[in-house]
Design a protein around this motif. Structure first.
Motif, mmCIF file in Angstrom:
data_model
loop_
_atom_site.group_PDB
_atom_site.id
_atom_site.type_symbol
_atom_site.label_atom_id
_atom_site.label_comp_id
_atom_site.label_asym_id
_atom_site.label_seq_id
_atom_site.Cartn_x
_atom_site.Cartn_y
_atom_site.Cartn_z
ATOM 1 N N VAL A 14 -38.273 -12.280 56.366
ATOM 2 C CA VAL A 14 -38.236 -13.746 56.298
ATOM 3 C C VAL A 14 -36.910 -14.264 56.853
ATOM 4 C CG1 VAL A 14 -38.175 -15.719 54.727
ATOM 5 C CG2 VAL A 14 -39.867 -13.902 54.386
ATOM 6 N N ARG A 15 -35.802 -13.611 56.497
ATOM 7 C CA ARG A 15 -34.489 -14.063 56.964
ATOM 8 C C ARG A 15 -34.337 -13.875 58.468
ATOM 9 N NH1 ARG A 15 -32.799 -11.730 51.953
ATOM 10 N NH2 ARG A 15 -32.371 -9.738 53.001
ATOM 11 N N GLU A 16 -34.793 -12.722 58.982
ATOM 12 C CA GLU A 16 -34.666 -12.471 60.423
ATOM 13 C C GLU A 16 -35.465 -13.490 61.233
ATOM 14 O OE1 GLU A 16 -35.099 -8.567 61.951
ATOM 15 O OE2 GLU A 16 -34.161 -7.592 60.223
ATOM 16 N N LEU A 17 -36.660 -13.825 60.750
ATOM 17 C CA LEU A 17 -37.471 -14.798 61.477
ATOM 18 C C LEU A 17 -36.907 -16.207 61.327
ATOM 19 C CD1 LEU A 17 -41.085 -13.481 60.811
ATOM 20 C CD2 LEU A 17 -39.646 -13.160 62.814
ATOM 21 N N ALA A 18 -36.340 -16.508 60.152
ATOM 22 C CA ALA A 18 -35.729 -17.829 59.951
ATOM 23 C C ALA A 18 -34.581 -18.039 60.932
ATOM 24 C CB ALA A 18 -35.253 -17.972 58.516
ATOM 25 N N ALA A 19 -33.858 -16.961 61.262
ATOM 26 C CA ALA A 19 -32.771 -17.061 62.224
ATOM 27 C C ALA A 19 -33.286 -17.439 63.615
ATOM 28 C CB ALA A 19 -32.001 -15.745 62.286
ATOM 29 N N ARG A 20 -34.575 -17.158 63.868
ATOM 30 C CA ARG A 20 -35.207 -17.554 65.140
ATOM 31 C C ARG A 20 -35.952 -18.888 65.015
ATOM 32 N NH1 ARG A 20 -38.609 -12.210 66.972
ATOM 33 N NH2 ARG A 20 -37.180 -10.593 66.174
ATOM 34 N N GLU A 21 -35.814 -19.517 63.869
ATOM 35 C CA GLU A 21 -36.514 -20.771 63.561
ATOM 36 C C GLU A 21 -38.017 -20.554 63.478
ATOM 37 O OE1 GLU A 21 -35.258 -23.743 66.336
ATOM 38 O OE2 GLU A 21 -33.254 -23.899 65.456
ATOM 39 N N VAL A 22 -38.415 -19.373 63.018
ATOM 40 C CA VAL A 22 -39.819 -19.046 62.750
ATOM 41 C C VAL A 22 -39.971 -18.961 61.237
ATOM 42 C CG1 VAL A 22 -41.684 -17.388 63.053
ATOM 43 C CG2 VAL A 22 -40.062 -17.796 64.920
ATOM 44 N N VAL A 23 -40.826 -19.804 60.678
ATOM 45 C CA VAL A 23 -40.948 -19.900 59.230
ATOM 46 C C VAL A 23 -42.143 -19.092 58.744
ATOM 47 C CG1 VAL A 23 -41.263 -21.453 57.271
ATOM 48 C CG2 VAL A 23 -39.893 -22.186 59.237
ATOM 49 N N THR A 25 -43.479 -16.942 54.879
ATOM 50 C CA THR A 25 -43.194 -16.721 53.472
ATOM 51 C C THR A 25 -43.597 -15.303 53.092
ATOM 52 O OG1 THR A 25 -45.380 -17.434 52.726
ATOM 53 C CG2 THR A 25 -43.688 -19.152 53.000
#
Length: 392
Positions: A14-23, A25
């Motif tokens: 989740v954190r790695e994808l959030a860094a790419r602005e991909v949400v 859960t």
């Protein structure tokens, strides 16, 4: 860790994808995992009775989740997302995108094809077999509801000539319409004898195959009926018409190859079409167009290939390119491309693709300016007020 709480590995995803602005859960990750779309984290055992641990998050898990998150919008059927993922994985320049599970791909393809107008027409034709004239009338009525009108794109060479001469751009040429399609479907469901050689000749000619006219097809089919020429294997037509069965029979390698052929043919088709929009020409492009013309395949490609494919259209096109014939055409074009791969250059311009692009933009700008002046009786016109010309 409490039962049901997200695992540290999933939280890391989740954190790695959030860094790419991909949400995403943790619950989404687990739901994708349950239906076989997302691989499980690789775990290392800690010894007898001590459980296991995830040392590092597998990049395959991260990239698979990223692909799903891009395509699985709220309210969208997950099978459409799988098709979009499969298409993306086969697109040049997307090296980080992993392949989706082949089981999910096949399921999504079958689901999409069962809902296609062409498959529904074939199934209706088979159900009408043995129903006599009433069945045939019902089939043609159903075709009118399922198959909309189709106008093929005007030949790009004619479009280019018209633009360069300042004339009117030709409209699309006649292509395979609903009636042509139903003739073929009737031959599949009711039998070729019920349809007749003349109707089938018109249908095959409408697809533009091999550049043959209706008269050419009528002569060949008529000769076959009279036993004066090679026998037509209508069973092969019936077998290939069932695109759902083709996908179900296809191996993983065949599905991947069909996708490769589809992606490659889109490129060759785009070059052919853009020739009509003043794309700078050169010997490499001319040789590719000549190959397509030798096979008489532009009208057919115009029917089955699209530059921007929706997932449903992608499924239908991919099923078409399972046919070995089109694999052969693709290989011919790839061999030609290998002989002269310099398709984005202008002869005499050492800047390569840069000069090619500038030449194309200049041609379009000159065309636009000329049309604006013509519309204003030759008077000067503020270039800021112009609009791009659409053609084809």
């Amino acid at each position: 860790m409490a039962r049901g709480a997200p695992s540290p590995a999933d939280l890391q995803v989740v954190r790695e994808l959030a860094a790419r602005e991909v949400v995403v859960t943790p619950s989404q990750l687990e739901s994708w995992r349950r239906v076989g779309l997302l691989p499980r984290h690789r775990r290392r055992g800690l010894g007898r009775g001590r459980g296991s641990v995830v040392d590092a998050v597998d990049p395959l898990v991260v990239e698979s989740a990223a692909a799903l998150a891009r395509d699985l919008r709220q309210g969208r059927d997950r099978r459409l997302a799988v098709l979009a993922w499969f298409a993306e994985a086969g697109t040049p320049g997307t090296a980080r995108v992993p392949e989706p599970p082949v089981v999910a791909v096949r399921e999504a393809l079958v689901w999409a094809l069962q809902r296609s107008a062409s498959q529904r027409l074939v199934e209706f034709a088979r159900s009408a077999a043995g129903a006599g004239e009433e069945g045939q009338d019902a089939l043609y009525a159903a075709a009118g509801r399922l198959m909309g009108p189709y106008r093929g794109r005007a030949n790009p060479a004619l479009v280019r000539a018209a633009l360069e001469a300042g004339g009117d751009v030709p409209v699309g040429a006649g292509g395979p319409d609903g009636r042509s399609m139903v003739h073929v479907a009737a031959a599949i469901g009711l039998g070729a004898q019920e349809v007749g050689a003349d109707a089938l000749a018109e249908a095959f000619a409408a697809f533009g195959l091999f550049g043959l006219t209706a008269e050419d097809w009528a002569q060949m089919l008529g000769a076959a009926e009279r036993g004066e020429g090679p026998e037509v294997d209508w069973g092969l037509l019936q077998q290939n018409a069932d695109i759902v069965a083709q996908v179900q029979r296809a191996s993983e390698e065949e599905l991947l190859r069909a996708r490769e052929v589809l992606v490659g043919m889109r490129m060759f088709y785009a070059l052919y079409v853009l020739h009509g929009l003043l794309l700078p020409d050169n010997p490499a492009q001319a040789a590719l167009r000549e190959r397509i013309d030798e096979w008489g395949m532009f009208p057919f490609l115009d029917h089955v290939v699209a530059i921007d494919l929706s997932p449903m259209r992608f499924a239908e096109s991919l099923a078409v390119f399972l046919e070995p014939f089109f694999d052969g055409l693709y290989q011919v074009l790839m061999d030609q491309f290998a002989e002269n791969p310099d398709i984005f250059s202008v002869p005499g311009d050492e800047r390569g693709a840069v000069g090619f692009g500038e030449r194309w933009m200049r041609s379009m700008e000159e065309l636009s300016n000329g049309r604006r002046q013509a519309a204003n009786g030759g008077a000067d016109h503020d270039p800021g007020e112009g609009a791009w010309v659409q053609a084809g």
